[in-house]
Design a protein around this motif. Structure first.
Motif, PDB file in Angstrom:
ATOM      1  N   TRP A 206       0.700  -1.142  -0.080  1.00 41.49           N
ATOM      2  CA  TRP A 206      -0.120   0.079  -0.070  1.00 41.49           C
ATOM      3  C   TRP A 206       1.096   1.266   0.057  1.00 41.49           C
ATOM      4  O   TRP A 206       0.801   2.162  -0.537  1.00 41.49           O
ATOM      5  N   ASP A 207       1.860   1.214   1.000  1.00 42.18           N
ATOM      6  CA  ASP A 207       2.570   2.661   1.080  1.00 42.18           C
ATOM      7  C   ASP A 207       3.823   2.151   1.818  1.00 42.18           C
ATOM      8  O   ASP A 207       3.767   1.983   3.076  1.00 42.18           O
ATOM      9  N   ARG A 208       4.887   2.318   1.238  1.00 43.33           N
ATOM     10  CA  ARG A 208       6.124   1.677   1.929  1.00 43.33           C
ATOM     11  C   ARG A 208       6.519   2.552   3.102  1.00 43.33           C
ATOM     12  O   ARG A 208       7.428   2.039   4.030  1.00 43.33           O
ATOM     13  N   GLU A 209       6.065   3.816   3.271  1.00 41.00           N
ATOM     14  CA  GLU A 209       6.622   4.520   4.262  1.00 41.00           C
ATOM     15  C   GLU A 209       6.052   4.162   5.569  1.00 41.00           C
ATOM     16  O   GLU A 209       6.358   4.244   6.679  1.00 41.00           O
ATOM     17  N   TRP A 210       4.870   3.482   5.447  1.00 37.66           N
ATOM     18  CA  TRP A 210       4.123   2.954   6.769  1.00 37.66           C
ATOM     19  C   TRP A 210       5.180   1.755   7.162  1.00 37.66           C
ATOM     20  O   TRP A 210       5.042   1.457   8.275  1.00 37.66           O
ATOM     21  N   VAL A 211       5.835   1.073   6.304  1.00 42.04           N
ATOM     22  CA  VAL A 211       6.585   0.050   6.774  1.00 42.04           C
ATOM     23  C   VAL A 211       7.684   0.557   7.804  1.00 42.04           C
ATOM     24  O   VAL A 211       7.818   0.014   9.055  1.00 42.04           O
ATOM     25  N   THR A 212       8.243   1.743   7.409  1.00 44.70           N
ATOM     26  CA  THR A 212       9.454   2.320   8.124  1.00 44.70           C
ATOM     27  C   THR A 212       8.781   2.711   9.557  1.00 44.70           C
ATOM     28  O   THR A 212       9.162   2.552  10.731  1.00 44.70           O
ATOM     29  N   GLY A 292      -6.045  11.668   8.156  1.00 44.08           N
ATOM     30  CA  GLY A 292      -4.952  11.758   8.972  1.00 44.08           C
ATOM     31  C   GLY A 292      -4.385  10.741   9.307  1.00 44.08           C
ATOM     32  O   GLY A 292      -4.646   9.539   8.723  1.00 44.08           O
ATOM     33  N   LEU A 293      -3.151  10.459   9.903  1.00 43.32           N
ATOM     34  CA  LEU A 293      -2.461   9.454  10.087  1.00 43.32           C
ATOM     35  C   LEU A 293      -3.223   8.435  10.911  1.00 43.32           C
ATOM     36  O   LEU A 293      -3.045   7.085  10.525  1.00 43.32           O
ATOM     37  N   SER A 294      -3.738   8.642  11.957  1.00 44.87           N
ATOM     38  CA  SER A 294      -4.670   7.822  12.733  1.00 44.87           C
ATOM     39  C   SER A 294      -5.614   6.924  11.868  1.00 44.87           C
ATOM     40  O   SER A 294      -5.774   5.625  11.959  1.00 44.87           O
ATOM     41  N   GLU A 295      -6.446   7.637  11.030  1.00 46.07           N
ATOM     42  CA  GLU A 295      -7.499   6.942  10.378  1.00 46.07           C
ATOM     43  C   GLU A 295      -6.621   6.225   9.019  1.00 46.07           C
ATOM     44  O   GLU A 295      -7.094   5.240   8.809  1.00 46.07           O
ATOM     45  N   SER A 296      -5.565   6.691   8.502  1.00 45.14           N
ATOM     46  CA  SER A 296      -5.003   5.613   7.512  1.00 45.14           C
ATOM     47  C   SER A 296      -4.209   4.610   8.060  1.00 45.14           C
ATOM     48  O   SER A 296      -4.573   3.563   7.581  1.00 45.14           O
ATOM     49  N   PHE A 297      -3.781   4.710   9.486  1.00 40.42           N
ATOM     50  CA  PHE A 297      -3.561   3.397   9.988  1.00 40.42           C
ATOM     51  C   PHE A 297      -4.683   2.625  10.241  1.00 40.42           C
ATOM     52  O   PHE A 297      -4.463   1.156  10.282  1.00 40.42           O
ATOM     53  N   LYS A 298      -5.717   2.932  10.552  1.00 38.96           N
ATOM     54  CA  LYS A 298      -7.102   2.011  10.758  1.00 38.96           C
ATOM     55  C   LYS A 298      -7.263   1.296   9.376  1.00 38.96           C
ATOM     56  O   LYS A 298      -7.646   0.200   9.501  1.00 38.96           O
ATOM     57  N   ARG A 299      -7.200   2.158   8.280  1.00 40.66           N
ATOM     58  CA  ARG A 299      -7.578   1.410   7.072  1.00 40.66           C
ATOM     59  C   ARG A 299      -6.383   0.618   6.728  1.00 40.66           C
ATOM     60  O   ARG A 299      -6.926  -0.636   6.029  1.00 40.66           O
ATOM     61  N   LEU A 300      -5.207   0.684   7.246  1.00 42.00           N
ATOM     62  CA  LEU A 300      -4.172  -0.259   6.963  1.00 42.00           C
ATOM     63  C   LEU A 300      -4.543  -1.704   7.877  1.00 42.00           C
ATOM     64  O   LEU A 300      -4.200  -2.742   7.283  1.00 42.00           O
ATOM     65  N   VAL A 301      -4.930  -1.344   8.868  1.00 35.47           N
ATOM     66  CA  VAL A 301      -5.255  -2.665   9.856  1.00 35.47           C
ATOM     67  C   VAL A 301      -6.187  -3.524   9.064  1.00 35.47           C
ATOM     68  O   VAL A 301      -6.104  -4.764   9.015  1.00 35.47           O
ATOM     69  N   GLY A 302      -7.275  -2.813   8.394  1.00 33.27           N
ATOM     70  CA  GLY A 302      -8.153  -3.569   7.637  1.00 33.27           C
ATOM     71  C   GLY A 302      -7.608  -4.303   6.465  1.00 33.27           C
ATOM     72  O   GLY A 302      -8.076  -5.377   6.224  1.00 33.27           O
ATOM     73  N   ARG A 303      -6.940  -3.639   5.937  1.00 37.47           N
ATOM     74  CA  ARG A 303      -6.068  -4.250   4.761  1.00 37.47           C
ATOM     75  C   ARG A 303      -5.320  -5.386   5.056  1.00 37.47           C
ATOM     76  O   ARG A 303      -5.030  -6.408   4.239  1.00 37.47           O
ATOM     77  N   ALA A 304      -4.837  -5.642   6.207  1.00 37.07           N
ATOM     78  CA  ALA A 304      -3.985  -6.655   6.847  1.00 37.07           C
ATOM     79  C   ALA A 304      -4.683  -7.667   7.040  1.00 37.07           C
ATOM     80  O   ALA A 304      -4.485  -8.800   7.697  1.00 37.07           O
ATOM     81  N   GLY A 305      -6.101  -7.407   7.066  1.00 36.95           N
ATOM     82  CA  GLY A 305      -7.259  -8.454   7.688  1.00 36.95           C
ATOM     83  C   GLY A 305      -7.419  -8.457   9.248  1.00 36.95           C
ATOM     84  O   GLY A 305      -7.695  -9.680   9.774  1.00 36.95           O
ATOM     85  N   LEU A 306      -7.051  -7.426   9.961  1.00 34.90           N
ATOM     86  CA  LEU A 306      -7.028  -7.595  11.327  1.00 34.90           C
ATOM     87  C   LEU A 306      -8.038  -6.858  11.893  1.00 34.90           C
ATOM     88  O   LEU A 306      -8.757  -5.887  11.096  1.00 34.90           O
ATOM     89  N   ASP A 307      -8.211  -7.021  12.994  1.00 38.09           N
ATOM     90  CA  ASP A 307      -9.696  -6.303  13.730  1.00 38.09           C
ATOM     91  C   ASP A 307      -9.179  -5.184  14.634  1.00 38.09           C
ATOM     92  O   ASP A 307      -8.170  -5.248  15.391  1.00 38.09           O
ATOM     93  N   THR A 308      -9.788  -4.003  14.499  1.00 40.83           N
ATOM     94  CA  THR A 308      -9.452  -2.993  15.258  1.00 40.83           C
ATOM     95  C   THR A 308     -10.006  -2.854  16.610  1.00 40.83           C
ATOM     96  O   THR A 308      -9.864  -2.221  17.583  1.00 40.83           O
ATOM     97  N   MET A 309     -11.165  -3.841  16.658  1.00 41.29           N
ATOM     98  CA  MET A 309     -11.853  -4.150  18.067  1.00 41.29           C
ATOM     99  C   MET A 309     -12.296  -2.877  18.513  1.00 41.29           C
ATOM    100  O   MET A 309     -12.287  -2.338  19.702  1.00 41.29           O
ATOM    101  N   THR A 310     -13.134  -2.346  17.618  1.00 44.67           N
ATOM    102  CA  THR A 310     -13.892  -1.088  17.913  1.00 44.67           C
ATOM    103  C   THR A 310     -15.201  -1.206  18.596  1.00 44.67           C
ATOM    104  O   THR A 310     -15.925  -2.343  18.334  1.00 44.67           O
ATOM    105  N   VAL A 311     -15.053  -0.471  19.635  1.00 48.15           N
ATOM    106  CA  VAL A 311     -16.518  -0.825  20.509  1.00 48.15           C
ATOM    107  C   VAL A 311     -17.274   0.679  20.824  1.00 48.15           C
ATOM    108  O   VAL A 311     -16.660   1.586  20.445  1.00 48.15           O
TER     109      VAL A 311
END
Length: 381
Positions: A206-212, A292-311
């Protein structure tokens, strides 16, 4: 008609006038000069008469006091408006190199408070009373904001008005009189080592800067803003360490680099032209907002097939138990489970106390079970 009277044992003239309740009042002018004392007495009676007729607003009263000071001592009372004072405070904070995330949070609170005040934001800052702070807090809660969010807003205002108090602009901080709403902290969940690998795999596509940024978060425990805005000057590949100042606390942290993080940084260092920031694209973005960064990371969590455990949290907002900040939990917990002392973990994370570090520590069940197994059976005694 206002008049003057002087007590035989006092050097000061006393003003005699009719107050806003229609009663005769006496008040010392603290003036030895009869001419100046008479000006004050007449001005007081004028103000009381207008007050009795409900003809003066708060702003007019403030202007009246300034005009009176000019007539009597030849100088006006220079007090900034609420809007100017708060914006000046924000600019001063920004000039002192506060983190971008902190300035963004402060700025949002100031904007919301000024919008809530409306025209009253043009009043002098001395006019702000506890009722205005309390009203703003109630307004935010009625909007459905979580109590914890509102508490942060009020604490921001308290910091701002503390400056006015220290400078002698106001006699008391109006925020101190307000009772904060009770808030419960939701406990975050961490990412396992395997799940961090899933995040990295998704980031590569998706975005290699997120790897770093993810590797920095997992192997240093740094917060999202600090990871995204990490600079090459913070990295010493020869000495195998990273040194940076935490944006939130201002603490200077030095952490040895893990081999996996070091190899990744070495690859970037050799293959790409260097910029001030290690991840310039992410460094230019804010933490909050839809993009922003926080929401972008949440989308990345979804792309990874993981659960953000939102309540459902308090108020109208949802609370995600797994955000980028969860990597900070993962870092601290991994060290704890590997037997690293809390003293060292606190140095790495920059936590203010062991109690705070405890909140970021999630021990594996197996060592806990092994510990219980060491207790002798009763029939073995």
């Amino acid at each position: 008609m206002a008049s003057l009277w002087k007590h035989p044992n006092s050097p000061y003239w006393t003003a005699c006038y009719t107050n806003s309740l229609g009663r005769q009042a006496k008040r010392s002018t603290k003036q030895r000069n009869a001419k100046l004392a008479r000006k004050i007495a007449e001005a007081w009676e004028e103000a009381e008469a207008k007050g009795r007729a409900r003809q003066m607003t708060t702003i007019q009263i403030q202007k009246f006091a300034s005009d009176l000071a000019e007539r009597v001592v030849g100088d006006t009372i220079e007090v900034p408006t609420v809007e100017k004072f708060l914006n000046d405070w924000l600019a001063a904070k920004e000039a002192k190199d506060s983190s971008a995330g902190t300035i963004e949070r402060y700025g949002n609170t100031i904007r919301l408070f000024i919008d809530y005040l409306g025209e009253f934001a043009k009043a002098q800052v001395t006019a702000i009373a506890p009722k205005h702070i309390d009203g703003f807090m109630t307004h935010r809660l009625k909007e459905g904001r979580a109590p914890k969010t509102v508490v942060v807003d009020i604490k921001t205002l308290r910091t701002a008005f503390n400056r006015a108090f220290r400078y002698g602009i106001i006699l008391n901080n109006p925020v101190n009189a307000v009772e904060l709403p009770e808030s419960e902290s939701m406990e975050r969940e961490l990412f396992t080592h395997k799940e961090v690998g899933d995040l990295l795999a998704a980031a590569h596509k998706w975005d290699r800067e997120w790897v770093t940024v993810i590797l920095l978060g997992y192997y240093t425990g740094a917060r999202l803003g600090d990871c995204a805005r990490m600079k090459w000057e913070n990295v010493n590949l020869k000495e195998h360490g990273i040194t940076f100042v935490q944006g939130k606390t201002g603490k200077r942290v030095n952490i040895p680099t893990h081999i996996e993080l070091e190899e990744h940084l070495g690859t970037i260092y050799n293959d790409e032209p260097l910029t001030d920031f290690i991840s310039p694209g992410l460094a230019a973005r804010t933490s909050g907002g839809k993009h922003g960064l926080s929401e972008s990371f949440k989308r990345l969590v979804g792309r990874a097939g993981l659960d953000t455990m939102t309540v459902k949290g308090k108020g109208s907002h949802q609370f995600s138990k797994r955000t980028f900040h969860s990597l900070r939990y993962s870092f601290n917990s991994a060290l704890a489970n590997a037997g690293v002392s809390q003293e060292i973990r606190v140095k790495f994370t920059g936590h203010s106390s062991n109690a705070m570090n405890d909140r970021y520590t999630k021990l594996d069940r197996k060592p806990l079970g092994d510990a219980i197994e060491k207790l002798p059976k009763l029939d073995e005694q």
